[in-house]
Design a protein around this motif. Structure first.
Motif, PDB file in Angstrom:
ATOM      1  N   ALA A   1      37.397   7.249 -33.781  1.00 38.25           N
ATOM      2  CA  ALA A   1      37.132   6.127 -32.897  1.00 38.25           C
ATOM      3  C   ALA A   1      36.308   5.226 -33.607  1.00 38.25           C
ATOM      4  CB  ALA A   1      36.127   7.190 -31.530  1.00 38.25           C
ATOM      5  N   VAL A   2      36.473   3.926 -33.146  1.00 35.62           N
ATOM      6  CA  VAL A   2      35.520   3.015 -33.938  1.00 35.62           C
ATOM      7  C   VAL A   2      34.678   2.385 -32.863  1.00 35.62           C
ATOM      8  CG1 VAL A   2      35.662   0.750 -35.162  1.00 35.62           C
ATOM      9  CG2 VAL A   2      37.435   2.400 -35.438  1.00 35.62           C
ATOM     10  N   ILE A   3      33.340   2.344 -33.239  1.00 38.30           N
ATOM     11  CA  ILE A   3      32.254   1.434 -32.555  1.00 38.30           C
ATOM     12  C   ILE A   3      31.859   0.419 -33.280  1.00 38.30           C
ATOM     13  CG2 ILE A   3      30.315   2.876 -33.343  1.00 38.30           C
ATOM     14  CD1 ILE A   3      29.281   2.761 -30.391  1.00 38.30           C
ATOM     15  N   ALA A   4      31.232  -0.780 -32.616  1.00 39.59           N
ATOM     16  CA  ALA A   4      30.601  -1.962 -33.369  1.00 39.59           C
ATOM     17  C   ALA A   4      29.173  -2.443 -33.174  1.00 39.59           C
ATOM     18  CB  ALA A   4      31.590  -3.200 -33.319  1.00 39.59           C
ATOM     19  N   PRO A   5      28.153  -1.489 -33.484  1.00 36.54           N
ATOM     20  CA  PRO A   5      27.058  -1.513 -33.137  1.00 36.54           C
ATOM     21  C   PRO A   5      26.148  -2.721 -33.350  1.00 36.54           C
ATOM     22  CG  PRO A   5      27.272   0.502 -34.216  1.00 36.54           C
ATOM     23  CD  PRO A   5      28.576  -0.520 -34.769  1.00 36.54           C
ATOM     24  N   ALA A   6      26.801  -3.642 -34.286  1.00 32.85           N
ATOM     25  CA  ALA A   6      26.261  -5.169 -34.407  1.00 32.85           C
ATOM     26  C   ALA A   6      26.295  -6.113 -33.753  1.00 32.85           C
ATOM     27  CB  ALA A   6      26.474  -5.478 -36.154  1.00 32.85           C
ATOM     28  N   PHE A   7      27.356  -5.986 -32.670  1.00 30.71           N
ATOM     29  CA  PHE A   7      27.751  -6.824 -31.897  1.00 30.71           C
ATOM     30  C   PHE A   7      27.124  -6.423 -30.528  1.00 30.71           C
ATOM     31  CE2 PHE A   7      30.860  -6.737 -35.275  1.00 30.71           C
ATOM     32  CZ  PHE A   7      31.119  -8.128 -35.580  1.00 30.71           C
TER      33      PHE A   7
END
Length: 371
Positions: free
Chosen positions: A308-314
């Motif tokens: 799974a991939v998450i993009a916390p900076a966006f």
């Protein structure tokens, strides 16, 4: 008990419904009859995001990319070297490829990019939250660093509406010169054009705010609960930057690492359960590593077939998440033998995210509004 000026101000508020204070009322009790009308004082909250082209056609993309890639905070090469390459080579080709990428994710119903749609929704929900607490004394709006609505236009609107104080909120959880700093630069440039400058506060980065971490953790749990089996690894993919910026003092890399650690601790996972990576590499020099596009392929080759991939900076889904992560990075994983790729959407206008952003705003409104 309110003093006499406050009482007159309250009376003038009840007496008018257009937001103006007139001579002989409130703060203008002793003003001559020909004094220009002034707005009742308010506090403004101006949210700022990166930006979006007005459309995905060549000229809209070229204008947007030119503004973005001409920003010295983004590309800090000497202009005599960079601008000929940008104007004669990059901007003659890249608007076509970028336009095709935007077309794939475009909100055709509203004729705007997803970033615009989501930022509007975030603004509306935050405005509703703050209105419930402060009435019409606090105005909430948004601007874009590149493209429209411009920072300058929105500062002008807030000042004209009577905002004598403005909280400026770059919607980046982590500080970086190419994001937070350039948004602040543009805000200060806008203030330079105001005859009567408002008092201002700049909201700092919130990468370790408990409610932000809680919102991230809740989004992971929600995504995992919908899957048949738990992914082998969660990849936290952050927007990249040249490694040189880190060596020159930009704190972004360290803040990203801390967010990953806090998220892992909040989820109660082991140290190998979440990886920190960086995406969106541009240009010839070395960027922060590991690169997401290479790392996910390596995971697949190591036998980790479900990630799974998450993009916390966006703070909102955009071209870098909807097209790059869910397109290029997904393809890299699958071409290397990966089987199940789950993209966890950005927090967008999720209720927990709005609560976190509103809490950050309230902290920065302290002393400027009555609770």
């Amino acid at each position: 008990m309110p003093d006499s000026n406050e009482a007159r101000g309250a009376a003038s508020t009840r007496a008018t419904d257009d937001g103006f204070v007139r001579p002989g009322q409130g703060r203008l009790a002793h003003a001559p009859a020909d004094h220009p009308l002034v707005r009742r004082p308010k506090v403004g909250v101006l949210l700022a995001n990166l930006g979006t082209p007005d459309g995905y056609g060549y000229w809209s993309m070229r204008r947007y990319l030119n503004e973005f890639l001409s920003d010295k905070r983004v590309i800090d090469y000497d202009s005599w070297k960079w601008q000929p390459l940008l104007q004669l080579v990059i901007l003659s080709k890249r608007p076509f490829s970028s336009g095709r990428n935007y077309q794939e994710i475009w909100n055709h119903e509203l004729n705007e990019s997803p970033l615009m749609t989501i930022t509007k929704a975030q603004t509306a929900r935050i405005a509703k939250t703050l209105a419930a607490r402060h009435g019409d004394g606090v105005m909430v709006d948004f601007c874009m660093r590149y493209g429209n609505p411009s920072t300058e236009s929105k500062v002008r609107e807030l000042v004209e509406a009577g905002c004598e104080k403005i909280v400026f909120f770059p919607l980046y959880p982590h500080y970086a010169g190419a994001t937070s700093a350039t948004a602040n630069d543009q805000f200060f440039r806008a203030l330079m054009k105001e005859k009567r400058q408002p008092a201002v506060r700049i909201v700092p980065e919130y990468y370790d705010h408990p409610l932000y971490i809680e919102a991230l953790a809740a989004s992971v749990k929600r995504a995992y609960a919908a899957l048949a089996r738990k992914p082998d690894v969660l990849v936290a993919s952050y927007h990249g930057m040249p490694k040189r910026y880190l060596m020159e003092g930009d704190p972004y890399h360290c803040q990203c690492a801390r967010t990953t650690r806090l998220l892992r601790e909040r989820l109660g996972w082991g140290s190998e359960a979440i990886n920190t990576t960086f995406q969106s590499v541009f240009g010839p020099e070395e960027w922060l590593q590991p690169y997401t596009v290479d790392h996910v392929a390596a995971l697949a080759r190591q036998g980790k077939k479900h990630i799974a991939v998450i993009a916390p900076a966006f703070s909102a889904d955009c071209i870098e998440t909807l097209e790059e992560i869910n397109g290029e990075i997904r393809e890299s994983f699958e071409h290397a033998g990966g089987e199940e790729f789950t993209y966890i959407p950005c927090l967008n206008d999720d209720e927990a995210h709005i609560a976190a952003l509103s809490a950050v705003i309230e902290e920065n409104l302290s002393g400027w509004v009555r609770r």
